[in-house]
Design an enzyme around this catalytic site. Structure first.
Site, PDB file in Angstrom:
ATOM      1  N   GLU A 180       0.322  -1.411   5.507  1.00  0.00           N
ATOM      2  CA  GLU A 180       1.344  -1.025   6.483  1.00  0.00           C
ATOM      3  C   GLU A 180       1.039   0.356   7.032  1.00  0.00           C
ATOM      4  O   GLU A 180       1.191   0.625   8.218  1.00  0.00           O
ATOM      5  CB  GLU A 180       2.722  -1.025   5.797  1.00  0.00           C
ATOM      6  CG  GLU A 180       3.898  -0.789   6.747  1.00  0.00           C
ATOM      7  CD  GLU A 180       4.335   0.661   6.855  1.00  0.00           C
ATOM      8  OE1 GLU A 180       5.183   0.942   7.700  1.00  0.00           O
ATOM      9  OE2 GLU A 180       3.830   1.528   6.120  1.00  0.00           O
ATOM     10  N   ASP A 197       0.808  -1.226   0.000  1.00  0.00           N
ATOM     11  CA  ASP A 197       0.000   0.000   0.000  1.00  0.00           C
ATOM     12  C   ASP A 197       0.834   1.265   0.000  1.00  0.00           C
ATOM     13  O   ASP A 197       2.018   1.258   0.340  1.00  0.00           O
ATOM     14  CB  ASP A 197      -0.928   0.017   1.218  1.00  0.00           C
ATOM     15  CG  ASP A 197      -0.169   0.021   2.545  1.00  0.00           C
ATOM     16  OD1 ASP A 197       0.822  -0.719   2.667  1.00  0.00           O
ATOM     17  OD2 ASP A 197      -0.563   0.782   3.448  1.00  0.00           O
TER      18      ASP A 197
HETATM   19 ZN   LIG Z   1       6.766   2.497   3.856  1.00  0.00          ZN
END
Ligand SMILES: [Zn+2]
Length: 484
Positions: A146, A79
């Site tokens: 993340e 992401d």
């Molecule tokens: Zn990163």
């Protein structure tokens, strides 16, 4: 000079990065990019799998003669943070990111570029595809989400990975190895309040503002002021000099930000106003002098106000002020071996006054689990003294720097061999995926490195072209050297 990123070196890495830019992949919408990774693996005949949350794992067998080497995992997150300039028309769900080469750097046009972590992913895809490289058994781990919650790393199932060492490709300074990060946990403290009708209808708003704030982990060692703590200090000193009543105290906005402003609503009888004003000014003058260098815009105002006229009881008010004074804030300890690294810290982040209770949110971090626990115990003790209830979440684990790591030793040697100079070794006082992966896979030897990028998470994000080439050179030298 190159006019398109497809002309940059290493070609294979930039080819995959150019493709990644055309696939939407904001946090929470990683499926299309996961599909791309799986399609690349399929076209190369490499085994691949995807877990329930969307993490993707691809395996590549060792080159002949390296089969016995310890397996290495190359890891990055799928992401990106999707931010754009307010005047930019861009739909992150379908529009491609438009790269632009400016001198030695690649930018996007009015949006985040997603070099964090797109370059890391592109390098992993290039290693998958490149048949000229020499390496042991490799796995490529692509995690989801993340940026907003470390969700992918959190949800990896035991057994999903088989390698014993992990190269995280999500760092932002070429020539730097990250070997540790902080774990953290939030706590919510609730102090019951008793109220009575105010003795005076004269209300005042005491406002402390103009502080720099910043990230509660990365900036906690900068010596900046915490507006809530400083407001408490003013109240504590003024309380000794004048008779007034506290109606409410509010401040802070995010658990991971140092509070920039705080407000207290007070009731003060006319005969006490002069003494209160003088005491507040005296207390703030001292703060201003103390923080002159680091907080030049610090300000404090005391102005007549309207509002509710139910104040805390005198005892309750005393307890509230003492409670705020006693809750720890700031750096608790520095790392004994890594210069400049905060080891343990806590941020008194948010306070809110309700009708019957006063709520405080604290965010505590440490790279040492026992030190994190000890700091939370201090907070519990303060609560016990004040008669407050404390609730603690489970938090996320840290990654304790291991200066004796065999992986670190080997990569340091390889860096010197490749570039003729030492890499810098650091740890960060913030959460990283490695902290979580290390806890799930005990004994995993890990390190994080990457190319140089600036202003990630903002439309100013840009990545240094030459550093991408160095990063690739080192990554390929590393997978070779680690398996020989
Ligand atoms: Zn990163």
């Amino acid at each position: 000079m190159a006019s398109s990123i497809n002309e940059l070196n290493p070609r294979l890495l930039w080819k995959h990065f150019a493709k990644i830019l055309t696939i939407p992949h904001c946090s929470g919408n990683e499926k299309p990019l996961g599909d791309y990774v799986l399609s690349v693996a399929a076209s190369l005949g490499l085994p691949a799998k995807r877990d329930k949350v969307g993490n993707v794992l691809v395996s590549k067998p060792a080159t002949p003669g390296r089969e016995a080497a310890v397996g290495a995992i190359l890891q990055g997150h799928l992401d990106m943070v999707c931010e754009k300039d307010s005047n930019k028309v861009h739909d992150f769900c379908k529009d491609p990111i438009q790269p632009e080469i400016k001198g030695d750097w690649v930018y996007a046009q009015g949006t985040t570029l997603g070099a964090d972590n797109g370059i890391g992913l592109a390098s992993a895809l290039a290693v998958m595809e490149d048949k000229t490289l020499v390496h042991g058994p490799l796995e490529f781990l692509f995690t989801v989400d993340e940026e907003t919650g470390l969700t992918g790393a959190n949800k990896i199932q035991k057994g999903f990975l088989s390698g014993r060492m992990l190269l995280n490709l999500d760092s932002e300074e070429e020539g730097t190895f990250t070997i540790g990060c902080a774990g953290g946990a939030d706590s919510t403290l609730v102090l019951p309040l008793e109220r009575k009708k105010t003795a005076s209808k004269n209300l005042y708003k005491l406002h402390v503002h103009g502080f720099r704030g910043g990230h509660s982990g990365l900036d906690i060692n900068q010596g900046r002021g915490n507006a809530i703590k400083l407001l408490a200090r003013i109240l504590w000193q003024a309380h000794a000099a004048a008779k007034f009543e506290v109606i409410s105290v509010e401040g802070g906005s995010k658990h991971n930000a140092i509070p920039r402003e705080a407000v207290a609503l007070l009731a003060c009888p006319p005969v006490q106003v002069r003494a209160m004003t003088r005491a507040v000014k005296k207390a703030f003058d001292k703060i201003q002098a103390e923080f002159k260098a680091i907080e030049p815009d610090a300000a404090c105002s005391l102005e007549p106000s309207a509002g509710k006229d139910f104040a805390l009881t005198q005892d309750g008010q005393r307890t509230l002020i003492d409670f705020l004074m006693a809750i720890p804030h700031g750096v608790i300890s520095m790392h004994p071996e890594i210069a400049g690294l905060t080891e343990t810290s806590t941020n008194l982040a948010i306070v809110k006054t309700g009708k019957k209770e006063f709520t405080v949110l604290c965010s505590t971090r440490s790279s040492v689990a026992s030190a994190l626990e000890a700091t939370r115990d201090v907070i519990k003790s303060v609560c016990a003294l004040a008669g407050a209830k404390a609730e603690f979440d489970n938090g996320y684990p840290g990654w304790m720097p291991n200066l004796d790591s065999p992986l670190l030793k080997k990569l340091k040697e390889l860096y010197v061999k490749t570039f003729g100079k030492e890499a810098e070794v650091v740890a960060v006082h913030a959460g990283l995926e490695c902290g979580i992966i290390g806890e799930k896979f005990p004994g995993m030897d890990m390190i994080s490195f990457g190319p140089t990028m600036k202003n990630p998470h903002s439309p100013e994000e840009h990545v240094h072209i030459g550093s991408v080439e160095k990063f690739w050179k080192f990554l390929t030298a590393a997978i070779d050297g680690l398996s020989s």
